[in-house]
Enzyme design. Structure first.
Site, short mmCIF file in Angstrom:
data_model
loop_
_atom_site.label_atom_id
_atom_site.label_comp_id
_atom_site.label_asym_id
_atom_site.label_seq_id
_atom_site.Cartn_x
_atom_site.Cartn_y
_atom_site.Cartn_z
N SER A 190 0.93 -1.22 0.11
CA SER A 190 0.24 -0.02 -0.02
C SER A 190 0.90 1.35 -0.12
O SER A 190 0.24 2.37 -0.23
CB SER A 190 -1.01 -0.01 1.20
N LYS A 231 0.37 5.07 6.72
CA LYS A 231 0.14 5.92 5.90
C LYS A 231 0.68 7.24 5.70
O LYS A 231 1.33 7.54 6.72
CB LYS A 231 -1.79 5.69 5.86
#
Length: 326
Positions: A190, A231
């Site tokens: 990701s 993230k």
């Protein structure tokens, strides 16, 4: 009880005679050298006199002198040479007489020295025989133990000195791991291309104890009880975030120009409508914009500040990529 060794006495007499002969030979050589030196000097004077006579004869000096005066001059030169020779003979005679007197005493001294040397050798041999072999072995063992003992003490001393330092290092490592930061490993794609699956990271847990999270910081936060996400922060508290159908990110209605180029977003999720963040909320996205579960999905949503574990500060492995993360 004493005894008389005829061979030893004979050797001593021969040694004395040899020493006296050696002294006499040296003296004769010295006198011969002096005699030759005197003869050279007399010959030099004679040549000098003959040269003077030739010069006078050449200049006609003899014409003005009576014959008797010339004869007297030659006789005087001869008398001077004779007197020098006699004086040299007297000196040689005195040296010979003095050496004859000194020769016996020198021989006696040589004999005494030889006797003393023999006595010293005999005493050393007796002392060596008297010392048992066991004493020698004990001395060797004592010397060996004296040499080895300081080394053992030094090793133990060094180890004792290192123990406090080792303890301090262990304590510092424990404090760093527990309160300052922790090591974590990336799983999944990701965050490609910034981070790859398998990368080992060091997370700074004190980063937001003394400051606020900033846009583009890479943070770690819990997703479920045993799962953590990593993230990048896009929206800050109080801002309105929206992702358009064309893939643009709007912050308060303006297009966000990111410092790094990422793939254009194809799925905007719940961010298709404007999302206003609370005073302690952050909007996050993965760098792999089309393969990331982040704030665009309701199960993740906005991240509250008290849920942020820390900021990913360094990449530890692979070593070729070791360094800070941006």
């Amino acid at each position: 009880m004493g005894y008389f060794d005829e061979n030893e006495e004979k050797k001593t007499e021969e040694g004395i005679e040899a020493l006296a002969g050696e002294v006499s030979s040296k003296e004769e050589k010295r006198l011969e050298k002096e005699r030759r030196k005197e003869e050279k000097r007399l010959l030099k004077e004679q040549k000098k006199q003959e040269k003077l006579e030739r010069k006078m004869e050449k200049e006609g000096a003899y014409a003005d002198l009576p014959e008797v005066s010339m004869a007297d001059l030659k006789k005087a030169a001869a008398d001077a040479a004779e007197e020098s020779r006699k004086a040299l003979e007297e000196v040689e005679q005195e040296e010979q007489n003095r050496n004859r007197k000194d020769a016996p005493s020198e021989a006696e001294n040589a004999t005494e020295t030889e006797t003393e040397a023999k006595d010293e050798v005999a005493e050393a041999a007796e002392s060596a025989e008297e010392e048992p072999e066991s004493k020698k072995e004990k001395k060797k063992k004592k010397k060996k133990s004296r040499k080895e003992r300081p080394e053992d003490v030094n090793i133990v001393k060094d180890l004792l000195t290192l123990i406090p330092y080792i303890g301090v290092v262990i304590l510092i490592c424990f404090l760093i791991v527990t309160f300052v930061g922790r090591r974590t490993t990336v799983h999944g794609d990701s965050m490609n291309p910034t981070l790859q699956s398998g990368d080992s990271l060091w997370v700074n847990m004190l980063a937001y104890k003394f400051g606020d999270p900033q846009r583009y910081d890479i943070i770690v936060f819990p997703y479920q009880d045993d799962v953590h996400y990593i993230k990048r922060i896009i929206g800050l508290p109080g801002e309105t975030v929206q992702i358009t159908d064309t893939g643009d990110i709007l912050i308060n209605g303006e297009v966000l120009v990111e410092p790094k180029k990422f793939d254009r977003i194809r799925s905007n999720g719940i961010a298709s409508s404007p999302i206003t963040l609370g005073e302690d909320e952050y909007f996050v996205l993965g760098d792999n914009r089309n393969n990331s579960r982040d704030s665009r999905w309701a199960d993740v949503g906005n991240i509250k500040r008290d849920k942020i574990i820390g900021r990913a500060a360094f990449r530890l492995t692979p070593l070729k990529k070791f360094g800070s993360i941006d």
